[in-house]
Every structure is written in structure tokens, then in C-alpha cells.
Write a protein that holds these residues in place. Sequence first.
Motif, mmCIF file in Angstrom:
data_model
loop_
_atom_site.group_PDB
_atom_site.id
_atom_site.type_symbol
_atom_site.label_atom_id
_atom_site.label_comp_id
_atom_site.label_asym_id
_atom_site.label_seq_id
_atom_site.Cartn_x
_atom_site.Cartn_y
_atom_site.Cartn_z
ATOM 1 N N ASN A 1 16.584 77.178 68.226
ATOM 2 C CA ASN A 1 16.989 78.335 67.945
ATOM 3 C C ASN A 1 17.087 78.611 66.608
ATOM 4 O O ASN A 1 17.778 79.387 66.037
ATOM 5 C CB ASN A 1 18.566 78.559 68.714
ATOM 6 C CG ASN A 1 18.635 78.542 69.917
ATOM 7 O OD1 ASN A 1 17.895 78.940 70.726
ATOM 8 N ND2 ASN A 1 19.449 77.752 70.627
ATOM 9 N N GLY A 2 16.248 77.833 65.783
ATOM 10 C CA GLY A 2 15.847 78.290 64.390
ATOM 11 C C GLY A 2 17.242 77.675 63.536
ATOM 12 O O GLY A 2 17.213 78.061 62.208
ATOM 13 N N LYS A 3 18.260 77.072 64.287
ATOM 14 C CA LYS A 3 19.241 76.643 63.309
ATOM 15 C C LYS A 3 18.913 75.264 62.264
ATOM 16 O O LYS A 3 17.957 74.870 62.424
ATOM 17 C CB LYS A 3 20.532 75.969 64.447
ATOM 18 C CG LYS A 3 20.830 77.122 65.526
ATOM 19 C CD LYS A 3 21.530 78.139 64.829
ATOM 20 C CE LYS A 3 22.237 79.133 66.012
ATOM 21 N NZ LYS A 3 23.129 80.076 65.519
ATOM 22 N N ARG A 4 19.756 74.956 61.545
ATOM 23 C CA ARG A 4 19.705 74.161 60.490
ATOM 24 C C ARG A 4 20.450 72.780 61.059
ATOM 25 O O ARG A 4 21.522 72.869 62.078
ATOM 26 C CB ARG A 4 20.515 74.405 59.188
ATOM 27 C CG ARG A 4 19.791 75.497 58.550
ATOM 28 C CD ARG A 4 20.565 75.553 57.158
ATOM 29 N NE ARG A 4 21.997 76.081 57.486
ATOM 30 C CZ ARG A 4 22.901 76.547 56.621
ATOM 31 N NH1 ARG A 4 22.694 76.140 55.358
ATOM 32 N NH2 ARG A 4 24.091 76.912 57.028
ATOM 33 N N LEU A 5 19.751 71.615 60.924
ATOM 34 C CA LEU A 5 20.205 70.191 61.034
ATOM 35 C C LEU A 5 21.662 70.133 60.495
ATOM 36 O O LEU A 5 21.940 70.207 59.147
ATOM 37 C CB LEU A 5 19.373 69.230 60.938
ATOM 38 C CG LEU A 5 19.859 67.811 61.235
ATOM 39 C CD1 LEU A 5 20.038 67.454 62.823
ATOM 40 C CD2 LEU A 5 18.843 66.718 60.535
ATOM 41 N N LYS A 6 22.475 69.586 61.114
ATOM 42 C CA LYS A 6 23.967 69.221 60.734
ATOM 43 C C LYS A 6 24.373 67.549 60.401
ATOM 44 O O LYS A 6 24.523 67.301 59.552
ATOM 45 C CB LYS A 6 24.943 69.714 61.347
ATOM 46 C CG LYS A 6 26.479 69.610 60.887
ATOM 47 C CD LYS A 6 27.579 70.466 61.806
ATOM 48 C CE LYS A 6 29.062 70.443 60.978
ATOM 49 N NZ LYS A 6 29.956 71.207 61.654
ATOM 50 N N ALA A 7 23.894 67.125 61.391
ATOM 51 C CA ALA A 7 24.164 65.720 61.654
ATOM 52 C C ALA A 7 23.430 64.878 62.723
ATOM 53 O O ALA A 7 22.913 65.748 63.607
ATOM 54 C CB ALA A 7 25.672 65.328 61.932
ATOM 55 N N VAL A 8 23.313 63.736 62.649
ATOM 56 C CA VAL A 8 22.444 62.855 63.542
ATOM 57 C C VAL A 8 23.136 61.798 63.921
ATOM 58 O O VAL A 8 23.726 61.014 63.195
ATOM 59 C CB VAL A 8 20.965 62.368 63.220
ATOM 60 C CG1 VAL A 8 20.666 61.427 64.030
ATOM 61 C CG2 VAL A 8 20.171 63.762 63.135
ATOM 62 N N VAL A 9 23.553 61.470 65.220
ATOM 63 C CA VAL A 9 23.752 59.951 65.857
ATOM 64 C C VAL A 9 22.367 59.057 66.066
ATOM 65 O O VAL A 9 21.745 59.669 67.050
ATOM 66 C CB VAL A 9 24.688 60.079 66.958
ATOM 67 C CG1 VAL A 9 25.084 58.708 67.628
ATOM 68 C CG2 VAL A 9 26.170 60.505 66.586
ATOM 69 N N ALA A 10 21.911 58.267 65.324
ATOM 70 C CA ALA A 10 20.714 57.892 65.549
ATOM 71 C C ALA A 10 20.493 56.841 66.505
ATOM 72 O O ALA A 10 19.219 56.805 66.940
ATOM 73 C CB ALA A 10 20.071 57.262 64.117
ATOM 74 N N GLY A 11 21.531 56.153 66.998
ATOM 75 C CA GLY A 11 21.307 55.019 67.958
ATOM 76 C C GLY A 11 22.235 54.787 69.199
ATOM 77 O O GLY A 11 22.504 53.901 69.663
ATOM 78 N N GLY A 12 22.607 56.058 69.639
ATOM 79 C CA GLY A 12 23.603 56.140 70.571
ATOM 80 C C GLY A 12 25.068 56.283 70.090
ATOM 81 O O GLY A 12 25.165 56.018 68.826
ATOM 82 N N SER A 13 25.999 56.489 70.849
ATOM 83 C CA SER A 13 27.176 56.870 70.471
ATOM 84 C C SER A 13 28.040 56.077 69.610
ATOM 85 O O SER A 13 29.083 56.249 69.098
ATOM 86 C CB SER A 13 28.074 57.482 71.622
ATOM 87 O OG SER A 13 28.448 56.437 72.433
ATOM 88 N N SER A 14 27.556 54.712 69.676
ATOM 89 C CA SER A 14 28.402 53.564 69.229
ATOM 90 C C SER A 14 28.214 53.323 67.627
ATOM 91 O O SER A 14 28.576 52.420 66.990
ATOM 92 C CB SER A 14 28.038 52.221 69.921
ATOM 93 O OG SER A 14 26.810 51.924 70.070
#
Length: 453
Positions: free
Chosen positions: A276-289
Motif C-alpha cells: 500500500n505504498g507505506k514506509r518500512l518501520k521495522a523488521v524481525v529478521a529471523g522469527g519472533s525470537s
Amino acid sequence: MARKLLLEHINVPGIHTFDVYRQKGGYRSVEKALKTMSTDDVVEEVKKSGLRGRGGAGFPTGMKWSFLAKPEGKARYLVCNADESEPGTFKDRHLMTYLPHLLIEGMIVSSYALGAATSFIYVRGEMMPQIRILEKAIAEAKNAGFLGKNILGSGYDLELHVQPGGGAYICGEETALIESLEGKRGNPRIKPPFPAISGLYGCPTVVNNVESIAAVVPIINDGGDEYAKIGIGRSTGTKLISASGNLNKPGIYEIDLGLPVEEFIYSDEYCGGIANGKRLKAVVAGGSSVPILPANLILKTLTGESRLMSYESLAEGGFQSGSMMGSGGFIAFDEDQCIVRNTWNFSRFYHHESCGQCSPCREGTGWMEKVLHRLEYGHGKMSDLDLLVDVSKKIEGNTICPLGDAAAWPVASAIRHFRDEFEWHVTNPSDALNRNYGIANYADPLPKLEEIS
């Protein structure tokens, strides 16, 4: 275009069946290993490849195999950890659903290398369709002479069994998995002794992830040296990434390790950018842990260099400014996502899944969930932020298994990088409750499960 070692034939109609898989070159590695290689030769090729465990820990697979004790008169076991239960990770389920024979082929070669005459695939109990698919594929392989007695006339025998899991996240930890496989409650064991010395039924045991075992097939087919040419540094080969969250194209992607994170998120070949054209805020790169990273740190390191999809690059900066490759559960959050709510959601999961054996984890995960709940629902205090950090420090490193760490790291990193958002929840409780929590939808182009099972 990225190469495909595991997913090359995934869209071939009928690839889940033995006949089609065989037509596409399936089981060549079994023929090569059993007819032309010794068990030590197979282990050496895996060592040369640099393959690291794809379940989260990233430990060198060949080295793990070489630790296996070989006492006289004792059985040895290979157990495939298919208890995939890390939030945000669904790659192993994908392989079992669409390429069951790839896993079975890897199990045969790996079992041969380890001298195991009986091996197990321990599948998460909720994955009954995948269990049925694997059982059918095992029967096909056995009818074709690739399992059972005297495989391909080599003198090597192997029986392969599928075991439904206990339906608990903790059973993904290798010693808890072994306890469950033995018919006990899935509580982690104190180590040492390690499974390589005393594992299943007190015998030497290797536990490997689904993707790790599947990767043995191209390693034996093409050679460990060729596999090691893919990737970067000590992050060799390809990696399956489960991409989800606010992405235009969530799904399963096979990447060369070392791919820039920015390219993975924004290129049309992979995730196609933020929905939806939004900006990236954060990433969890390897699963929730693993620790959450804000957009500026997931796209670049503190030195300004591009972050890469590799074990070393994602971890650069330690837990102050880095994260982990983990199991490859890549969750993207757009600018509208609430970090407090998502952190509470993760914390609620770990509290529910704690086996309760260790006091810091049993009590600490409960307190973190309660404090995050009251922050999210408008009853938080500024002192709660430091309290959460303090509790996470008291859990980390003080439990028998890594579940305590897995619960502590996301909370500590969320407050470290998004403290202002946590404070905003304290000062604006009514506004925080009225935020919109949308998520992108994406149609899976692969065959429906019922068409396979």
C-alpha cells in the motif's frame, strides 16, 4: 535471477509424487552416496560445503555430525526437527507439503553418513496434512527400493518413521524433542550430556532441521566445494526465507546468502516493497525470537554499510544494533504498525509456550506479558519500561534452554529502539487504543493443499 537449489522444481505438476520427482533427477544423491562414497566421504563433503544449521542456531552441520559418538553395540539415530513453530516461519512446512521426497532423499543420505539404521521425522502435531503427505512419500520410496533392507544393493538398511509432535513450541528444542519422541513430556534436558553422546533412548543422536537435511541433496550432487562458492564468507549456500507482514509479495523465497536486505524487501524478484505504498518501520529478521530492528538499522549497519542477508551481517553490532538470521522468519512492519502491540503479542506467545521448568522463564514471561498488556491497554507507567528491561535481563542466560532468551530479546530490543513509542502509550493511552492494525493479504499461486494430499 537467484539460483534455486531446493525450490528448482517446486512448480512442476506432481513433483510431490515419487515418479515425477525421480524424472526430475530425484534420488541421484542416494545413488551417488551409497554406490561411490564412504560415510566419512559424505561427512567431509558436508563440512566442505560450510552448511550451517537452518533451524536457527546456525551451527556448522558437518561439524555437528563429526561429534557423533560411535560406541560399539549402540544404535545411532538421526532425527529431523520438523516441529516448525517459530512465529513468522513456515519454510519447512512448505518443503514437506510440496517437496516431501527432497526431505526423504536428504534423510537417506544423512542417515547413511551417520550410520543410523532407524531415523525419525518429528513433525509438529498440528501439521496433519504434511504428516499424511510424508507417510505416503515414504511408502513410495520404500516400494521403489530406496528405503528398507539392502538399499540399492549397497548393504545399507534404513527404516524411516514420521512421528507427530506434542503440539508445543518447546518441542522444537532438540532435547525437549527427544523427550517427546520417547513418549515423555517435552521438557528440555540439562546439557551435558549432549545428544551426540546420549540422545534418543540414551544413544548417540543428531537432530537437524528440515531445510538443513534437504540441503544435503545438492551438496552431494554437486560437491561441497561448489556449494561453498554460493553465498558470502562463512554464510554459504542458499537459504529459504519465510517473508510475511506488510509486504506486497509475502511468501517463501530461496536466496543466495549475502543478498542485500534492501534488495530482498524492495525488488520485484522478491517481496516487491512495502504494501500500500507505506514506509518500512521495522523488521524481525529471523522469527519472533530475535531482536527487532528499526528500518534504518535493518537496511544499513551503524557504519553506513548495507546490511546483508547473512549470519554475520545481520548480527553485526551485537544486540545493541544487530539481530540474527535465526530460522529465516522475516516479518516486515509498516509505519502504521504498533510496536508495543506486536511486542505484547510475541510476549504472550512465549508465556503460553514456556514449559515452566525454569523459574526465570516461567515467572518472567508472565510478568512481561502482564506489563506489556497494561501498556497497550492504557494503564502503563513510565517505570514499566525499565521494569521490562530489568525482567528481560534476569531471564536471559538463566534458563536450561533458549526459550527464555527468545522471550527476552524481542522485548529488550523493542524498548531500546522504540522507547518513544512505549512512552507515547503511557502519555496517550486513549489514542493508542484506537490505532488501526492492518496487514497485507497475498494469494498463494501454488496448488491447494487438498490437491496434493
